[in-house]
Design a protein around this motif. Structure first.
Motif, PDB file in Angstrom:
ATOM      1  N   UNK A  74      -3.594 -30.323   2.285  1.00  0.00           N
ATOM      2  CA  UNK A  74      -2.163 -30.138   2.481  1.00  0.00           C
ATOM      3  C   UNK A  74      -1.576 -29.212   1.415  1.00  0.00           C
ATOM      4  N   UNK A  75      -0.612 -28.388   1.844  1.00  0.00           N
ATOM      5  CA  UNK A  75       0.120 -27.548   0.909  1.00  0.00           C
ATOM      6  C   UNK A  75       1.087 -28.428   0.115  1.00  0.00           C
ATOM      7  N   UNK A  76       1.029 -28.320  -1.216  1.00  0.00           N
ATOM      8  CA  UNK A  76       1.957 -29.052  -2.067  1.00  0.00           C
ATOM      9  C   UNK A  76       3.090 -28.136  -2.531  1.00  0.00           C
ATOM     10  N   UNK A  77       2.743 -26.905  -2.799  1.00  0.00           N
ATOM     11  CA  UNK A  77       3.745 -25.930  -3.224  1.00  0.00           C
ATOM     12  C   UNK A  77       3.336 -24.560  -2.707  1.00  0.00           C
ATOM     13  N   UNK A  78       4.329 -23.743  -2.339  1.00  0.00           N
ATOM     14  CA  UNK A  78       4.083 -22.377  -1.874  1.00  0.00           C
ATOM     15  C   UNK A  78       5.101 -21.448  -2.524  1.00  0.00           C
ATOM     16  N   UNK A  79       4.619 -20.303  -2.942  1.00  0.00           N
ATOM     17  CA  UNK A  79       5.501 -19.279  -3.508  1.00  0.00           C
ATOM     18  C   UNK A  79       5.122 -17.927  -2.917  1.00  0.00           C
ATOM     19  N   UNK A  80       6.122 -17.147  -2.502  1.00  0.00           N
ATOM     20  CA  UNK A  80       5.872 -15.833  -1.921  1.00  0.00           C
ATOM     21  C   UNK A  80       6.796 -14.801  -2.548  1.00  0.00           C
ATOM     22  N   UNK A  81       6.196 -13.765  -3.126  1.00  0.00           N
ATOM     23  CA  UNK A  81       6.954 -12.625  -3.654  1.00  0.00           C
ATOM     24  C   UNK A  81       6.871 -11.510  -2.622  1.00  0.00           C
ATOM     25  N   UNK A  82       7.945 -11.368  -1.817  1.00  0.00           N
ATOM     26  CA  UNK A  82       7.939 -10.458  -0.682  1.00  0.00           C
ATOM     27  C   UNK A  82       8.779  -9.216  -0.969  1.00  0.00           C
ATOM     28  N   UNK A  83       8.311  -8.111  -0.430  1.00  0.00           N
ATOM     29  CA  UNK A  83       9.110  -6.878  -0.478  1.00  0.00           C
ATOM     30  C   UNK A  83       8.873  -6.082   0.802  1.00  0.00           C
ATOM     31  N   UNK A  84       9.979  -5.514   1.327  1.00  0.00           N
ATOM     32  CA  UNK A  84       9.926  -4.645   2.506  1.00  0.00           C
ATOM     33  C   UNK A  84      10.772  -3.414   2.211  1.00  0.00           C
ATOM     34  N   UNK A  85      10.196  -2.268   2.476  1.00  0.00           N
ATOM     35  CA  UNK A  85      10.881  -1.010   2.173  1.00  0.00           C
ATOM     36  C   UNK A  85      10.848  -0.097   3.393  1.00  0.00           C
ATOM     37  N   UNK A 102       8.970   3.970   8.870  1.00  0.00           N
ATOM     38  CA  UNK A 102       8.128   2.776   8.943  1.00  0.00           C
ATOM     39  C   UNK A 102       8.568   1.812   7.854  1.00  0.00           C
ATOM     40  N   UNK A 103       8.118   0.561   7.981  1.00  0.00           N
ATOM     41  CA  UNK A 103       8.463  -0.473   7.012  1.00  0.00           C
ATOM     42  C   UNK A 103       7.211  -0.826   6.212  1.00  0.00           C
ATOM     43  N   UNK A 104       7.222  -0.516   4.919  1.00  0.00           N
ATOM     44  CA  UNK A 104       6.120  -0.881   4.025  1.00  0.00           C
ATOM     45  C   UNK A 104       6.326  -2.328   3.579  1.00  0.00           C
ATOM     46  N   UNK A 105       5.228  -3.075   3.549  1.00  0.00           N
ATOM     47  CA  UNK A 105       5.329  -4.508   3.279  1.00  0.00           C
ATOM     48  C   UNK A 105       4.324  -4.910   2.219  1.00  0.00           C
ATOM     49  N   UNK A 106       4.766  -5.778   1.301  1.00  0.00           N
ATOM     50  CA  UNK A 106       3.875  -6.330   0.282  1.00  0.00           C
ATOM     51  C   UNK A 106       4.252  -7.784   0.064  1.00  0.00           C
TER      52      UNK A 106
END
Length: 340
Positions: free
Chosen positions: A238-249, A221-225
């Motif tokens: 409105x969105x002015x800035x977006x940041x995403x710290x993604x990890x998939x294992x 399976x793929x663990x996601x955070x």
């Protein structure tokens, strides 16, 4: 008489200005705080330097390192919007959204998706609509969208809002954290933390990845955070800035694990500047019809009503000349008159 007529005219104009002030505040302003049918296509770009990511080329799976660029395009679907029926007619828009992630050194596509869904014109939240779909490149599937994805409501408040995550296919709350200036605007910062999530991959794709990256594993399976942070201009949502710290294992039944994605995506400076400029212009329009316009008209109405009331109630000035207290004799009036 003339002052009374003028006073009546000024009083009437004051009442009319008061009516217009109420119309701006209670009719025009709510109508302006809605997504327009002719909204322009928008595009946002985020980059993730030094990212680890899964690259599949000609059926060969490999984990590489490099800079990723994500481009998200949102545009209205006018034809499908016109076909909406029932409670969606007039209150919702259909958006076509696409995302493409490429590695910047070769411009090879790492992942892509496209989707269509109905969004509420006032709250910008997903509406229940049987025509929504999601295509991740392998097949088009039905999906049930809830919460927000690319915009918050007009008049965003300091509270939690649900944001839909495409990888786990459900919405989770993003909590309000603080206010912060971004791009010259005061924004509300929201943070959504997804832990212990799971991304479902098509079986054939999962088996292919397992066979190449984790020999011996028969299932996995793929663990996601993801820690998603969004900075929102509250008047427009409105969105002015977006940041995403993604990890998939990738986790196999043998106990092995392989990192499929480890990346920090952040809006580029150009995207932040364009988003701030657009939000600032829209904010000024909303404040003009919702705050400053009604206040100016209400003040003008008050001045006109007061001036009119003063003129109407003012007493007329006397028109007859005053009599002398002691009338003079005829002889005093003409000293040269002859004496008889």
């Amino acid at each position: 008489m003339r002052s009374r007529v003028l006073g009546s005219v000024l009083f009437g104009l004051g009442i009319l200005a008061l009516v217009f002030a109420g119309g701006l505040a209670f009719v025009v302003a709510p109508a302006a705080a809605r997504l327009p049918y002719d909204m322009e296509r928008t595009q946002s770009v985020a980059e993730a330097p030094n990212a680890q990511f899964l690259q599949i080329t000609n059926g060969v799976a490999k984990v590489d390192t490099g800079t990723l660029r994500s481009t998200v395009t949102v545009q209205p679907d006018a034809k499908t919007t016109a076909d909406l029926e029932g409670d969606l007619d007039g209150s919702a828009l259909v958006w076509l959204v696409g995302q493409e992630v490429v590695r910047t050194d070769t411009n090879e596509v790492v992942s892509a998706y496209s989707t269509s869904y109905a969004v509420d014109r006032q709250t910008a939240a997903a509406r229940d609509w049987n025509g929504q779909w999601l295509d991740t490149g392998s097949n088009r599937q039905s999906v049930k969208y809830t919460g927000h994805m690319y915009k918050f409501p007009f008049g965003t408040e300091k509270k939690s809002y649900d944001i839909f995550d495409r990888d786990i296919l459900k919405a989770q709350p993003a909590r309000f954290v603080k206010t912060e200036e971004v791009g010259g605007l005061e924004t509300y910062q929201f943070v959504q933390e997804i832990t212990n999530g799971r991304q479902d991959l098509p079986k054939d794709r999962l088996d292919a990845i397992l066979g190449q990256l984790m020999p011996g594993a028969t299932s996995g399976s793929v663990a996601y955070a993801n820690t998603r942070t969004v900075w929102v201009e509250p008047t427009t949502g409105q969105y002015i800035r977006v940041q995403e710290k993604q990890s998939k294992t990738l986790v196999g039944n043998t106990g092995q694990s392989v990192t499929l994605l480890d990346a920090l995506f952040t809006y580029t400076d150009d995207t932040v500047a364009k988003s701030a400029d657009a939000a600032s212009a829209n904010r000024q329009k909303l404040l003009l019809v919702g705050v400053w316009g009604p206040l100016a008209l209400a003040l003008l109405a008050l001045l006109l009503i007061i001036a009119g009331a003063i003129l109407v109630t003012r007493r007329a000035a006397p028109t007859t000349a005053p009599r002398h207290a002691h009338p003079r004799h005829a002889a005093d009036e003409d000293e040269t008159a002859p004496i008889r």
